[in-house]
Design a protein around this motif. Structure first.
Motif, PDB file in Angstrom:
ATOM      1  N   ILE A 122     -30.292  71.079  29.848  1.00 42.20           N
ATOM      2  CA  ILE A 122     -29.537  70.070  29.097  1.00 42.20           C
ATOM      3  C   ILE A 122     -29.580  68.692  29.758  1.00 42.20           C
ATOM      4  O   ILE A 122     -29.221  67.701  29.131  1.00 42.20           O
ATOM      5  N   GLU A 123     -30.018  68.627  31.022  1.00 44.44           N
ATOM      6  CA  GLU A 123     -30.174  67.326  31.690  1.00 44.44           C
ATOM      7  C   GLU A 123     -31.282  67.411  32.727  1.00 44.44           C
ATOM      8  O   GLU A 123     -31.398  68.399  33.450  1.00 44.44           O
ATOM      9  N   ILE A 124     -32.090  66.353  32.782  1.00 43.09           N
ATOM     10  CA  ILE A 124     -33.100  66.186  33.827  1.00 43.09           C
ATOM     11  C   ILE A 124     -32.872  64.795  34.403  1.00 43.09           C
ATOM     12  O   ILE A 124     -32.948  63.803  33.674  1.00 43.09           O
ATOM     13  N   LYS A 125     -32.559  64.719  35.679  1.00 41.95           N
ATOM     14  CA  LYS A 125     -32.294  63.404  36.261  1.00 41.95           C
ATOM     15  C   LYS A 125     -32.802  63.316  37.691  1.00 41.95           C
ATOM     16  O   LYS A 125     -33.149  64.321  38.315  1.00 41.95           O
ATOM     17  N   LEU A 126     -32.839  62.091  38.183  1.00 43.80           N
ATOM     18  CA  LEU A 126     -33.284  61.800  39.538  1.00 43.80           C
ATOM     19  C   LEU A 126     -32.080  61.282  40.312  1.00 43.80           C
ATOM     20  O   LEU A 126     -31.404  60.361  39.868  1.00 43.80           O
ATOM     21  N   VAL A 127     -31.789  61.893  41.463  1.00 43.34           N
ATOM     22  CA  VAL A 127     -30.617  61.493  42.243  1.00 43.34           C
ATOM     23  C   VAL A 127     -31.061  60.972  43.603  1.00 43.34           C
ATOM     24  O   VAL A 127     -31.778  61.651  44.335  1.00 43.34           O
ATOM     25  N   HIS A 128     -30.615  59.767  43.926  1.00 39.77           N
ATOM     26  CA  HIS A 128     -30.955  59.153  45.208  1.00 39.77           C
ATOM     27  C   HIS A 128     -30.079  59.712  46.322  1.00 39.77           C
ATOM     28  O   HIS A 128     -28.903  60.030  46.112  1.00 39.77           O
ATOM     29  N   SER A 129     -30.659  59.811  47.514  1.00 40.75           N
ATOM     30  CA  SER A 129     -29.924  60.362  48.656  1.00 40.75           C
ATOM     31  C   SER A 129     -28.967  59.349  49.265  1.00 40.75           C
ATOM     32  O   SER A 129     -28.071  59.708  50.024  1.00 40.75           O
ATOM     33  N   GLY A 130     -29.141  58.073  48.949  1.00 41.58           N
ATOM     34  CA  GLY A 130     -28.263  57.028  49.470  1.00 41.58           C
ATOM     35  C   GLY A 130     -27.622  56.242  48.348  1.00 41.58           C
ATOM     36  O   GLY A 130     -27.837  56.517  47.165  1.00 41.58           O
ATOM     37  N   LEU A 131     -26.826  55.246  48.719  1.00 41.13           N
ATOM     38  CA  LEU A 131     -26.142  54.432  47.718  1.00 41.13           C
ATOM     39  C   LEU A 131     -27.083  53.455  47.028  1.00 41.13           C
ATOM     40  O   LEU A 131     -26.800  52.968  45.945  1.00 41.13           O
ATOM     41  N   SER A 132     -28.213  53.174  47.664  1.00 42.05           N
ATOM     42  CA  SER A 132     -29.171  52.224  47.112  1.00 42.05           C
ATOM     43  C   SER A 132     -30.284  52.943  46.366  1.00 42.05           C
ATOM     44  O   SER A 132     -30.618  54.091  46.662  1.00 42.05           O
ATOM     45  N   LYS A 133     -30.866  52.233  45.387  1.00 42.21           N
ATOM     46  CA  LYS A 133     -32.028  52.786  44.693  1.00 42.21           C
ATOM     47  C   LYS A 133     -33.239  52.836  45.616  1.00 42.21           C
ATOM     48  O   LYS A 133     -34.187  53.563  45.353  1.00 42.21           O
ATOM     49  N   ASN A 134     -33.199  52.064  46.698  1.00 41.13           N
ATOM     50  CA  ASN A 134     -34.300  52.061  47.659  1.00 41.13           C
ATOM     51  C   ASN A 134     -34.115  53.164  48.699  1.00 41.13           C
ATOM     52  O   ASN A 134     -34.147  52.931  49.907  1.00 41.13           O
ATOM     53  N   SER A 135     -33.889  54.364  48.233  1.00 37.17           N
ATOM     54  CA  SER A 135     -33.724  55.526  49.104  1.00 37.17           C
ATOM     55  C   SER A 135     -34.465  56.701  48.488  1.00 37.17           C
ATOM     56  O   SER A 135     -34.798  56.685  47.305  1.00 37.17           O
ATOM     57  N   LEU A 136     -34.739  57.706  49.300  1.00 37.40           N
ATOM     58  CA  LEU A 136     -35.436  58.879  48.796  1.00 37.40           C
ATOM     59  C   LEU A 136     -34.607  59.542  47.699  1.00 37.40           C
ATOM     60  O   LEU A 136     -33.378  59.441  47.687  1.00 37.40           O
ATOM     61  N   ALA A 137     -35.283  60.205  46.796  1.00 38.00           N
ATOM     62  CA  ALA A 137     -34.584  60.814  45.663  1.00 38.00           C
ATOM     63  C   ALA A 137     -35.183  62.179  45.355  1.00 38.00           C
ATOM     64  O   ALA A 137     -36.295  62.501  45.776  1.00 38.00           O
ATOM     65  N   GLY A 138     -34.427  62.963  44.633  1.00 36.39           N
ATOM     66  CA  GLY A 138     -34.891  64.292  44.250  1.00 36.39           C
ATOM     67  C   GLY A 138     -34.463  64.625  42.839  1.00 36.39           C
ATOM     68  O   GLY A 138     -33.460  64.098  42.345  1.00 36.39           O
ATOM     69  N   PRO A 139     -35.215  65.501  42.165  1.00 39.00           N
ATOM     70  CA  PRO A 139     -34.867  65.877  40.795  1.00 39.00           C
ATOM     71  C   PRO A 139     -33.681  66.831  40.756  1.00 39.00           C
ATOM     72  O   PRO A 139     -33.520  67.667  41.643  1.00 39.00           O
ATOM     73  N   VAL A 140     -32.862  66.684  39.746  1.00 39.17           N
ATOM     74  CA  VAL A 140     -31.721  67.571  39.535  1.00 39.17           C
ATOM     75  C   VAL A 140     -31.782  68.096  38.106  1.00 39.17           C
ATOM     76  O   VAL A 140     -31.951  67.326  37.158  1.00 39.17           O
ATOM     77  N   LEU A 141     -31.664  69.409  37.969  1.00 41.68           N
ATOM     78  CA  LEU A 141     -31.653  70.045  36.653  1.00 41.68           C
ATOM     79  C   LEU A 141     -30.259  70.577  36.364  1.00 41.68           C
ATOM     80  O   LEU A 141     -29.642  71.215  37.218  1.00 41.68           O
ATOM     81  N   ILE A 142     -29.773  70.311  35.161  1.00 42.75           N
ATOM     82  CA  ILE A 142     -28.506  70.871  34.701  1.00 42.75           C
ATOM     83  C   ILE A 142     -28.830  71.834  33.561  1.00 42.75           C
ATOM     84  O   ILE A 142     -29.508  71.464  32.604  1.00 42.75           O
ATOM     85  N   LEU A 143     -28.358  73.061  33.693  1.00 40.11           N
ATOM     86  CA  LEU A 143     -28.675  74.113  32.734  1.00 40.11           C
ATOM     87  C   LEU A 143     -27.429  74.553  31.979  1.00 40.11           C
ATOM     88  O   LEU A 143     -26.306  74.244  32.377  1.00 40.11           O
ATOM     89  N   GLU A 144     -27.662  75.294  30.908  1.00 41.88           N
ATOM     90  CA  GLU A 144     -26.552  75.879  30.155  1.00 41.88           C
ATOM     91  C   GLU A 144     -26.905  77.319  29.806  1.00 41.88           C
ATOM     92  O   GLU A 144     -27.971  77.594  29.254  1.00 41.88           O
ATOM     93  N   ILE A 145     -26.004  78.238  30.162  1.00 41.97           N
ATOM     94  CA  ILE A 145     -26.188  79.656  29.861  1.00 41.97           C
ATOM     95  C   ILE A 145     -24.957  80.139  29.107  1.00 41.97           C
ATOM     96  O   ILE A 145     -23.864  80.209  29.672  1.00 41.97           O
ATOM     97  N   ASN A 146     -25.123  80.464  27.843  1.00 41.66           N
ATOM     98  CA  ASN A 146     -23.981  80.938  27.040  1.00 41.66           C
ATOM     99  C   ASN A 146     -22.772  80.010  27.175  1.00 41.66           C
ATOM    100  O   ASN A 146     -21.651  80.447  27.434  1.00 41.66           O
ATOM    101  N   ARG A 147     -23.020  78.713  27.046  1.00 48.21           N
ATOM    102  CA  ARG A 147     -21.995  77.664  27.127  1.00 48.21           C
ATOM    103  C   ARG A 147     -21.423  77.465  28.529  1.00 48.21           C
ATOM    104  O   ARG A 147     -20.414  76.778  28.701  1.00 48.21           O
ATOM    105  N   VAL A 148     -22.051  78.066  29.518  1.00 43.81           N
ATOM    106  CA  VAL A 148     -21.659  77.872  30.917  1.00 43.81           C
ATOM    107  C   VAL A 148     -22.632  76.880  31.544  1.00 43.81           C
ATOM    108  O   VAL A 148     -23.848  77.055  31.466  1.00 43.81           O
ATOM    109  N   THR A 149     -22.101  75.821  32.167  1.00 38.51           N
ATOM    110  CA  THR A 149     -22.944  74.806  32.797  1.00 38.51           C
ATOM    111  C   THR A 149     -23.324  75.240  34.206  1.00 38.51           C
ATOM    112  O   THR A 149     -22.482  75.712  34.972  1.00 38.51           O
TER     113      THR A 149
END
Length: 209
Positions: A122-149
């Motif tokens: 239900i969501e695909i996003k990129l999350v930075h490890s620091g407060l700035s956009k000039n920091s390393l980042a990693g992908p985060v997946l948000i899933l849904e299983i039988n209405r459970v996030t």
């Protein structure tokens, strides 16, 4: 240090509500600050493309595997005259709820009874490890299983340990050999033609070499 980094990521996730919708999150580019600095934590992607070249789209499905065995909890079943204590294996890289909620109530890992189910992305996003956009980042997946996030804490370790199964990943050598043997059996039984077998053999051979 690791706990501080995780806390920072969880906090950033909790404030990422509004952003633009983008096409593809390339996992191979996540360590390239020049690329990741273009995006905010609130940005969402329509597709994620993994290191092996496979991709999954938003609203697509990914299969929940089985717990990796590194995380467990006790379940107490109380009866009328006695009670029993059972050890329950939990997932180590999948948590219930969204990451931001973990800042308030702590992490609750996905229980074993949800293994084998199909989860909708239900969501695909990129999350930075620091407060700035000039920091390393990693992908985060948000899933849904039988209405459970469900939030994927580390997609790479989830794949490597069998907690998540990518339905679009390339076939490995062992799987290709097994599939080819199955096709040969079908040919011997007269269930498929020689032409169909040769076509499938050519298709599978690239995974065996």
């Amino acid at each position: 240090m690791t706990k501080l980094l995780l806390s920072g990521i969880l906090l950033l996730c909790s404030f990422s509500f509004f952003g633009q919708s983008l096409d593809t999150l390339f996992v191979t580019k996540c360590q390239d600050i020049n690329w990741t600095s273009q995006y905010r934590n609130s940005d969402r992607f329509k597709t994620i493309k993994f290191e092996d070249g496979s991709s999954i789209n938003l609203d697509g499905f990914i299969k929940i595997g089985k717990p990796s065995g590194t995380n467990s909890s006790q379940v107490v079943n109380t009866g009328l005259f006695n009670s029993t204590v059972q050890q329950q294996n939990n997932f180590s890289y999948l948590m219930l709820g969204r990451m931001g909620m973990a800042m308030m109530g702590g992490i609750t890992y996905l229980p074993e009874n949800l293994k084998g189910l199909d989860a909708k992305i239900i969501e695909i996003k990129l999350v930075h490890s620091g407060l700035s956009k000039n920091s390393l980042a990693g992908p985060v997946l948000i899933l849904e299983i039988n209405r459970v996030t469900v939030s994927v804490l580390n997609y790479k370790l989830a794949f490597e340990n069998g907690e998540l199964i990518n339905p679009n990943r390339p076939m490995n050598r062992s799987e290709a050999i097994a599939a080819l043997k199955e096709q040969k059996d079908l040919l011997d039984l007269g269930m498929i033609t020689n032409e169909q077998y040769e076509t499938k053999k050519k298709e599978l051979s690239k995974f065996i070499k």
